[in-house]
Design a protein around this motif. Structure first.
Motif, PDB file in Angstrom:
ATOM      1  N   PHE A  21      82.889  95.814  90.504  1.00 57.86           N
ATOM      2  CA  PHE A  21      82.026  95.021  89.633  1.00 57.86           C
ATOM      3  C   PHE A  21      82.802  93.785  89.207  1.00 57.86           C
ATOM      4  CE2 PHE A  21      81.034  94.181  85.077  1.00 57.86           C
ATOM      5  CZ  PHE A  21      79.706  93.776  85.207  1.00 57.86           C
ATOM      6  N   ASP A  22      82.203  92.624  89.369  1.00 55.67           N
ATOM      7  CA  ASP A  22      82.830  91.383  88.924  1.00 55.67           C
ATOM      8  C   ASP A  22      82.087  90.901  87.682  1.00 55.67           C
ATOM      9  OD1 ASP A  22      83.797  88.815  88.474  1.00 55.67           O
ATOM     10  OD2 ASP A  22      83.877  88.309  90.606  1.00 55.67           O
ATOM     11  N   PRO A  23      82.702  90.989  86.494  1.00 59.09           N
ATOM     12  CA  PRO A  23      82.016  90.601  85.263  1.00 59.09           C
ATOM     13  C   PRO A  23      81.578  89.140  85.225  1.00 59.09           C
ATOM     14  CG  PRO A  23      84.170  91.576  84.762  1.00 59.09           C
ATOM     15  CD  PRO A  23      84.039  91.500  86.249  1.00 59.09           C
ATOM     16  N   ALA A  24      82.135  88.297  86.103  1.00 55.36           N
ATOM     17  CA  ALA A  24      81.741  86.887  86.116  1.00 55.36           C
ATOM     18  C   ALA A  24      80.253  86.733  86.439  1.00 55.36           C
ATOM     19  CB  ALA A  24      82.585  86.100  87.111  1.00 55.36           C
ATOM     20  N   GLY A  25      79.711  87.620  87.264  1.00 55.08           N
ATOM     21  CA  GLY A  25      78.283  87.573  87.569  1.00 55.08           C
ATOM     22  C   GLY A  25      77.451  87.862  86.342  1.00 55.08           C
ATOM     23  N   PHE A  26      77.820  88.872  85.599  1.00 51.32           N
ATOM     24  CA  PHE A  26      77.141  89.240  84.352  1.00 51.32           C
ATOM     25  C   PHE A  26      77.266  88.122  83.319  1.00 51.32           C
ATOM     26  CE2 PHE A  26      77.747  91.330  80.136  1.00 51.32           C
ATOM     27  CZ  PHE A  26      76.439  91.739  79.938  1.00 51.32           C
ATOM     28  N   MET A  27      78.387  87.410  83.362  1.00 52.04           N
ATOM     29  CA  MET A  27      78.632  86.343  82.390  1.00 52.04           C
ATOM     30  C   MET A  27      78.022  85.010  82.813  1.00 52.04           C
ATOM     31  SD  MET A  27      80.040  88.112  80.107  1.00 52.04           S
ATOM     32  CE  MET A  27      80.568  86.914  78.921  1.00 52.04           C
ATOM     33  N   GLY A  28      77.283  84.986  83.933  1.00 55.38           N
ATOM     34  CA  GLY A  28      76.523  83.798  84.271  1.00 55.38           C
ATOM     35  C   GLY A  28      76.867  83.078  85.556  1.00 55.38           C
ATOM     36  N   ASP A  29      77.878  83.506  86.289  1.00 51.88           N
ATOM     37  CA  ASP A  29      78.202  82.841  87.548  1.00 51.88           C
ATOM     38  C   ASP A  29      77.097  83.159  88.562  1.00 51.88           C
ATOM     39  OD1 ASP A  29      79.172  82.121  90.098  1.00 51.88           O
ATOM     40  OD2 ASP A  29      81.247  82.463  89.495  1.00 51.88           O
ATOM     41  N   PRO A  30      76.318  82.160  88.989  1.00 49.17           N
ATOM     42  CA  PRO A  30      75.189  82.417  89.883  1.00 49.17           C
ATOM     43  C   PRO A  30      75.597  82.819  91.299  1.00 49.17           C
ATOM     44  CG  PRO A  30      75.488  80.056  89.609  1.00 49.17           C
ATOM     45  CD  PRO A  30      76.462  80.735  88.669  1.00 49.17           C
ATOM     46  N   ASN A  31      76.875  82.673  91.629  1.00 42.79           N
ATOM     47  CA  ASN A  31      77.350  83.010  92.969  1.00 42.79           C
ATOM     48  C   ASN A  31      77.854  84.440  93.089  1.00 42.79           C
ATOM     49  OD1 ASN A  31      76.928  80.336  93.983  1.00 42.79           O
ATOM     50  ND2 ASN A  31      78.718  79.733  92.770  1.00 42.79           N
ATOM     51  N   ILE A  32      77.826  85.176  91.965  1.00 41.39           N
ATOM     52  CA  ILE A  32      78.333  86.549  91.963  1.00 41.39           C
ATOM     53  C   ILE A  32      77.232  87.479  91.480  1.00 41.39           C
ATOM     54  CG2 ILE A  32      80.060  88.113  91.002  1.00 41.39           C
ATOM     55  CD1 ILE A  32      81.925  85.711  90.744  1.00 41.39           C
ATOM     56  N   ARG A  33      77.045  88.544  92.194  1.00 44.82           N
ATOM     57  CA  ARG A  33      76.034  89.533  91.837  1.00 44.82           C
ATOM     58  C   ARG A  33      76.324  90.104  90.446  1.00 44.82           C
ATOM     59  NH1 ARG A  33      74.214  94.831  95.339  1.00 44.82           N
ATOM     60  NH2 ARG A  33      72.759  95.567  93.772  1.00 44.82           N
ATOM     61  N   ASN A  34      75.269  90.385  89.674  1.00 42.89           N
ATOM     62  CA  ASN A  34      75.432  90.930  88.325  1.00 42.89           C
ATOM     63  C   ASN A  34      75.930  92.377  88.325  1.00 42.89           C
ATOM     64  OD1 ASN A  34      74.458  88.577  87.217  1.00 42.89           O
ATOM     65  ND2 ASN A  34      72.397  89.344  86.972  1.00 42.89           N
ATOM     66  N   GLY A  35      75.586  93.122  89.332  1.00 44.11           N
ATOM     67  CA  GLY A  35      75.913  94.549  89.357  1.00 44.11           C
ATOM     68  C   GLY A  35      77.044  94.882  90.298  1.00 44.11           C
ATOM     69  N   PHE A  36      77.113  96.159  90.661  1.00 43.20           N
ATOM     70  CA  PHE A  36      78.149  96.616  91.577  1.00 43.20           C
ATOM     71  C   PHE A  36      78.021  95.922  92.921  1.00 43.20           C
ATOM     72  CE2 PHE A  36      78.298 100.686  89.034  1.00 43.20           C
ATOM     73  CZ  PHE A  36      79.636 100.577  88.685  1.00 43.20           C
ATOM     74  N   GLN A  37      79.163  95.596  93.493  1.00 40.61           N
ATOM     75  CA  GLN A  37      79.217  95.084  94.859  1.00 40.61           C
ATOM     76  C   GLN A  37      79.196  96.251  95.844  1.00 40.61           C
ATOM     77  OE1 GLN A  37      79.408  91.590  95.241  1.00 40.61           O
ATOM     78  NE2 GLN A  37      79.164  91.641  93.038  1.00 40.61           N
ATOM     79  N   GLU A  38      79.850  97.345  95.429  1.00 39.73           N
ATOM     80  CA  GLU A  38      79.939  98.534  96.276  1.00 39.73           C
ATOM     81  C   GLU A  38      80.286  99.721  95.391  1.00 39.73           C
ATOM     82  OE1 GLU A  38      81.883  98.824 100.405  1.00 39.73           O
ATOM     83  OE2 GLU A  38      83.461  99.572  99.058  1.00 39.73           O
ATOM     84  N   ILE A  39      79.746 100.879  95.746  1.00 43.08           N
ATOM     85  CA  ILE A  39      80.114 102.137  95.097  1.00 43.08           C
ATOM     86  C   ILE A  39      80.637 103.060  96.191  1.00 43.08           C
ATOM     87  CG2 ILE A  39      79.293 104.196  93.889  1.00 43.08           C
ATOM     88  CD1 ILE A  39      77.134 102.425  92.577  1.00 43.08           C
ATOM     89  N   ARG A  40      81.813 103.618  95.947  1.00 46.58           N
ATOM     90  CA  ARG A  40      82.419 104.574  96.879  1.00 46.58           C
ATOM     91  C   ARG A  40      82.540 105.914  96.168  1.00 46.58           C
ATOM     92  NH1 ARG A  40      84.734 100.081  96.576  1.00 46.58           N
ATOM     93  NH2 ARG A  40      86.425 100.777  95.230  1.00 46.58           N
ATOM     94  N   PHE A  41      82.400 106.986  96.926  1.00 41.18           N
ATOM     95  CA  PHE A  41      82.590 108.299  96.332  1.00 41.18           C
ATOM     96  C   PHE A  41      83.171 109.263  97.351  1.00 41.18           C
ATOM     97  CE2 PHE A  41      78.280 108.048  97.889  1.00 41.18           C
ATOM     98  CZ  PHE A  41      78.074 109.256  98.553  1.00 41.18           C
ATOM     99  N   GLU A  42      83.928 110.193  96.839  1.00 43.70           N
ATOM    100  CA  GLU A  42      84.540 111.222  97.667  1.00 43.70           C
ATOM    101  C   GLU A  42      84.103 112.572  97.122  1.00 43.70           C
ATOM    102  OE1 GLU A  42      88.711 111.080  99.627  1.00 43.70           O
ATOM    103  OE2 GLU A  42      88.983 112.000  97.645  1.00 43.70           O
ATOM    104  N   THR A  43      83.572 113.402  98.019  1.00 44.63           N
ATOM    105  CA  THR A  43      83.035 114.705  97.658  1.00 44.63           C
ATOM    106  C   THR A  43      84.113 115.767  97.871  1.00 44.63           C
ATOM    107  OG1 THR A  43      80.878 113.928  98.400  1.00 44.63           O
ATOM    108  CG2 THR A  43      81.129 116.300  98.096  1.00 44.63           C
ATOM    109  N   HIS A  44      84.335 116.594  96.853  1.00 45.80           N
ATOM    110  CA  HIS A  44      85.367 117.636  96.925  1.00 45.80           C
ATOM    111  C   HIS A  44      84.738 119.016  96.771  1.00 45.80           C
ATOM    112  CE1 HIS A  44      88.969 114.982  96.315  1.00 45.80           C
ATOM    113  NE2 HIS A  44      87.993 114.170  95.927  1.00 45.80           N
ATOM    114  N   PHE A  45      85.007 119.878  97.726  1.00 42.63           N
ATOM    115  CA  PHE A  45      84.580 121.273  97.656  1.00 42.63           C
ATOM    116  C   PHE A  45      85.817 122.160  97.680  1.00 42.63           C
ATOM    117  CE2 PHE A  45      81.075 119.311 100.116  1.00 42.63           C
ATOM    118  CZ  PHE A  45      79.980 119.707  99.355  1.00 42.63           C
ATOM    119  N   LYS A  46      85.826 123.169  96.851  1.00 44.33           N
ATOM    120  CA  LYS A  46      86.781 124.267  97.032  1.00 44.33           C
ATOM    121  C   LYS A  46      85.967 125.354  97.709  1.00 44.33           C
ATOM    122  CE  LYS A  46      90.102 127.258  94.745  1.00 44.33           C
ATOM    123  NZ  LYS A  46      90.686 127.682  93.454  1.00 44.33           N
ATOM    124  N   THR A  47      86.196 125.510  99.022  1.00 47.06           N
ATOM    125  CA  THR A  47      85.335 126.380  99.823  1.00 47.06           C
ATOM    126  C   THR A  47      86.089 126.924 101.033  1.00 47.06           C
ATOM    127  OG1 THR A  47      83.225 126.500 101.014  1.00 47.06           O
ATOM    128  CG2 THR A  47      84.447 124.435 101.193  1.00 47.06           C
TER     129      THR A  47
END
Length: 146
Positions: free
Chosen positions: A82-108
């Motif tokens: 997340f780049d807060p500059a987008g939220f703060m008004g920079d029109p060249n940067i998205r307001n929200g997440f650019q990417e979300i990554r996740f890793e799934t863990h199982f004990k199995t």
């Protein structure tokens, strides 16, 4: 059958604190001090990451038996850019997440292949993942002055 879920968000007097509620439950949301908040709670994008992780965790627990997948423990590690500059008004940067990554863990004792197939199922079934992946129509139904 379509169900309507409701929630409220009320700005509190102190800093950027917001009290959110749905059903009989409340969450205090705030911003860190460096963003103008009082650091009394997670900020909205942190809540979004937590909602994604919680939704996938609930899907894992809810569908494991149906899928024929056994596990002792489950957790998800999430990170979003997340780049807060987008939220703060920079029109060249998205307001929200650019990417979300996740890793799934199982004990199995299940195989890696079965764990990956179940993780795919969880991701495909999770309503929060669906909303993030496919978007959702936002409709403002009015502006009320009290």
């Amino acid at each position: 059958m379509l169900q309507t879920v409701t929630a409220t968000a009320k700005k509190l007097p102190e800093g950027l604190q917001v009290e959110t509620s749905s059903r009989d439950f409340k969450i205090l949301i705030d911003e860190p001090k460096h963003m103008g908040g009082t650091n009394a709670g997670m900020n909205p994008i942190e809540v979004l990451l937590c909602a994604l992780g919680a939704c996938q965790s609930i899907c894992a627990a809810s569908f494991a038996k149906k899928f024929g997948f056994e596990f002792e423990e489950f957790h998800i590690e999430l990170a979003g850019d997340f780049d807060p500059a987008g939220f703060m008004g920079d029109p060249n940067i998205r307001n929200g997440f650019q990417e979300i990554r996740f890793e799934t863990h199982f004990k199995t004792n299940e195989s890696q292949e079965k764990a990956e197939k179940f993780a795919d199922f969880i991701e495909d079934t999770c309503p929060i993942a669906d909303n993030l992946t496919n978007g959702v129509k936002l409709v403002r139904t009015g502006v009320v002055r009290d």
